[in-house]
Design a protein around this motif. Structure first.
Motif, PDB file in Angstrom:
ATOM      1  N   MET A   1       0.978  -1.110  -0.010  1.00  0.00           N
ATOM      2  CA  MET A   1      -0.067   0.001   0.114  1.00  0.00           C
ATOM      3  C   MET A   1       0.843   1.233  -0.131  1.00  0.00           C
ATOM      4  N   TYR A   2       0.425   2.242  -0.740  1.00  0.00           N
ATOM      5  CA  TYR A   2       1.105   3.735  -0.745  1.00  0.00           C
ATOM      6  C   TYR A   2       0.213   4.535  -0.190  1.00  0.00           C
ATOM      7  N   ASN A   3       0.666   5.347   0.509  1.00  0.00           N
ATOM      8  CA  ASN A   3       0.163   6.578   1.040  1.00  0.00           C
ATOM      9  C   ASN A   3       0.830   7.959   0.761  1.00  0.00           C
ATOM     10  N   ILE A   4       0.038   8.849  -0.073  1.00  0.00           N
ATOM     11  CA  ILE A   4       0.782   9.926  -0.434  1.00  0.00           C
ATOM     12  C   ILE A   4       0.162  11.150   0.171  1.00  0.00           C
ATOM     13  N   ILE A   5       0.901  12.044   0.582  1.00  0.00           N
ATOM     14  CA  ILE A   5       0.276  13.373   1.457  1.00  0.00           C
ATOM     15  C   ILE A   5       0.777  14.522   0.461  1.00  0.00           C
ATOM     16  N   ILE A  18      -5.728  19.742   1.569  1.00  0.00           N
ATOM     17  CA  ILE A  18      -4.951  18.654   1.687  1.00  0.00           C
ATOM     18  C   ILE A  18      -5.563  17.343   1.034  1.00  0.00           C
ATOM     19  N   LEU A  19      -4.773  16.836   0.303  1.00  0.00           N
ATOM     20  CA  LEU A  19      -5.219  15.583  -0.319  1.00  0.00           C
ATOM     21  C   LEU A  19      -4.346  14.479   0.191  1.00  0.00           C
ATOM     22  N   MET A  20      -4.904  13.556   0.536  1.00  0.00           N
ATOM     23  CA  MET A  20      -4.278  12.303   1.096  1.00  0.00           C
ATOM     24  C   MET A  20      -4.749  10.962   0.020  1.00  0.00           C
ATOM     25  N   LEU A  21      -3.947  10.259  -0.383  1.00  0.00           N
ATOM     26  CA  LEU A  21      -4.185   9.039  -1.463  1.00  0.00           C
ATOM     27  C   LEU A  21      -3.625   7.661  -0.461  1.00  0.00           C
ATOM     28  N   SER A  22      -4.714   6.947  -0.661  1.00  0.00           N
ATOM     29  CA  SER A  22      -4.440   5.267   0.130  1.00  0.00           C
ATOM     30  C   SER A  22      -5.159   4.733  -0.887  1.00  0.00           C
ATOM     31  N   MET A  23      -4.345   3.454  -1.254  1.00  0.00           N
ATOM     32  CA  MET A  23      -4.826   2.338  -1.931  1.00  0.00           C
ATOM     33  C   MET A  23      -6.583   2.045  -1.340  1.00  0.00           C
ATOM     34  N   SER A  24      -6.579   1.858  -0.255  1.00  0.00           N
ATOM     35  CA  SER A  24      -7.994   1.534   0.401  1.00  0.00           C
ATOM     36  C   SER A  24      -8.150   2.141   1.710  1.00  0.00           C
ATOM     37  N   MET A  25      -9.355   1.930   2.248  1.00  0.00           N
ATOM     38  CA  MET A  25      -9.486   2.588   3.743  1.00  0.00           C
ATOM     39  C   MET A  25     -10.209   1.300   4.441  1.00  0.00           C
ATOM     40  N   SER A  52      -9.498   7.099  -2.124  1.00  0.00           N
ATOM     41  CA  SER A  52      -9.082   5.678  -2.186  1.00  0.00           C
ATOM     42  C   SER A  52     -10.144   4.907  -2.925  1.00  0.00           C
ATOM     43  N   GLU A  53      -9.760   3.592  -2.815  1.00  0.00           N
ATOM     44  CA  GLU A  53     -10.640   2.711  -3.586  1.00  0.00           C
ATOM     45  C   GLU A  53     -11.949   2.403  -2.617  1.00  0.00           C
ATOM     46  N   GLY A  54     -11.965   2.870  -1.323  1.00  0.00           N
ATOM     47  CA  GLY A  54     -12.944   2.777  -0.450  1.00  0.00           C
ATOM     48  C   GLY A  54     -12.834   1.445   0.573  1.00  0.00           C
ATOM     49  N   GLY A  55     -13.568   1.534   1.698  1.00  0.00           N
ATOM     50  CA  GLY A  55     -13.564   0.349   2.618  1.00  0.00           C
ATOM     51  C   GLY A  55     -14.151   0.836   3.767  1.00  0.00           C
ATOM     52  N   MET A  56     -14.233  -0.176   4.641  1.00  0.00           N
ATOM     53  CA  MET A  56     -14.790   0.229   6.044  1.00  0.00           C
ATOM     54  C   MET A  56     -14.618   1.346   6.869  1.00  0.00           C
ATOM     55  N   LEU A  57     -13.515   2.116   6.521  1.00  0.00           N
ATOM     56  CA  LEU A  57     -13.393   3.233   7.384  1.00  0.00           C
ATOM     57  C   LEU A  57     -13.824   4.449   6.619  1.00  0.00           C
ATOM     58  N   THR A  58     -14.058   4.220   5.658  1.00  0.00           N
ATOM     59  CA  THR A  58     -14.668   5.789   4.969  1.00  0.00           C
ATOM     60  C   THR A  58     -15.824   6.293   5.519  1.00  0.00           C
ATOM     61  N   VAL A  66     -13.923  14.642   7.165  1.00  0.00           N
ATOM     62  CA  VAL A  66     -13.184  14.615   5.963  1.00  0.00           C
ATOM     63  C   VAL A  66     -13.874  14.069   4.653  1.00  0.00           C
ATOM     64  N   ALA A  67     -13.651  14.809   3.730  1.00  0.00           N
ATOM     65  CA  ALA A  67     -14.087  14.422   2.205  1.00  0.00           C
ATOM     66  C   ALA A  67     -13.597  13.357   1.972  1.00  0.00           C
ATOM     67  N   HIS A  68     -14.082  12.237   1.288  1.00  0.00           N
ATOM     68  CA  HIS A  68     -13.851  11.216   0.551  1.00  0.00           C
ATOM     69  C   HIS A  68     -14.118  10.990  -0.750  1.00  0.00           C
ATOM     70  N   VAL A  69     -13.036  10.647  -1.714  1.00  0.00           N
ATOM     71  CA  VAL A  69     -13.623  10.242  -3.041  1.00  0.00           C
ATOM     72  C   VAL A  69     -12.917   9.082  -3.554  1.00  0.00           C
ATOM     73  N   THR A  70     -13.865   8.343  -4.155  1.00  0.00           N
ATOM     74  CA  THR A  70     -13.608   6.707  -4.539  1.00  0.00           C
ATOM     75  C   THR A  70     -13.053   6.889  -5.809  1.00  0.00           C
ATOM     76  N   LEU A  71     -11.899   6.272  -5.998  1.00  0.00           N
ATOM     77  CA  LEU A  71     -10.990   6.306  -7.217  1.00  0.00           C
ATOM     78  C   LEU A  71     -10.429   4.857  -7.470  1.00  0.00           C
ATOM     79  N   PRO A  72     -10.375   4.280  -8.544  1.00  0.00           N
ATOM     80  CA  PRO A  72      -9.893   2.953  -8.900  1.00  0.00           C
ATOM     81  C   PRO A  72      -8.144   3.098  -8.874  1.00  0.00           C
ATOM     82  N   LEU A  73      -7.674   2.993  -7.773  1.00  0.00           N
ATOM     83  CA  LEU A  73      -6.459   2.947  -7.523  1.00  0.00           C
ATOM     84  C   LEU A  73      -5.729   1.645  -7.597  1.00  0.00           C
TER      85      LEU A  73
END
Length: 73
Positions: A1-5, A18-25, A52-58, A66-73
């Motif tokens: 998993m990669y996290n980018i801030i 601030i935009l944070m990218l995570s493969m999943s949540m 992120s691709e989403g998950g139970m922590l969204t 915190v705003a969340h955007v679902t993307l196909p990462l």
């Protein structure tokens, strides 16, 4: 998993956007860290979006302002 801030300071002061990218949540340690950090940044007056691709922590992101955007990462 990669996290980018990525931090962008808006003109005129105020909090950062601030935009944070995570493969999943999902329920992993890195995902929990993203949730904790993003929520703390919102409480400090910043505008945070997690992509992120989403998950139970969204849901926790949304509850923390915190705003969340679902993307196909």
């Amino acid at each position: 998993m990669y996290n980018i801030i990525i931090e962008i300071t808006p003109k005129g002061g105020g909090g950062m956007n601030i935009l944070m990218l995570s493969m999943s949540m999902g329920a992993g340690g890195a995902e929990t860290h993203v949730l904790t950090l993003a929520s703390a940044l919102v409480r400090a007056g910043h505008r945070v979006t997690v992509a992120s691709e989403g998950g139970m922590l969204t849901r926790g992101l949304e509850e923390g302002g915190v705003a969340h955007v679902t993307l196909p990462l």
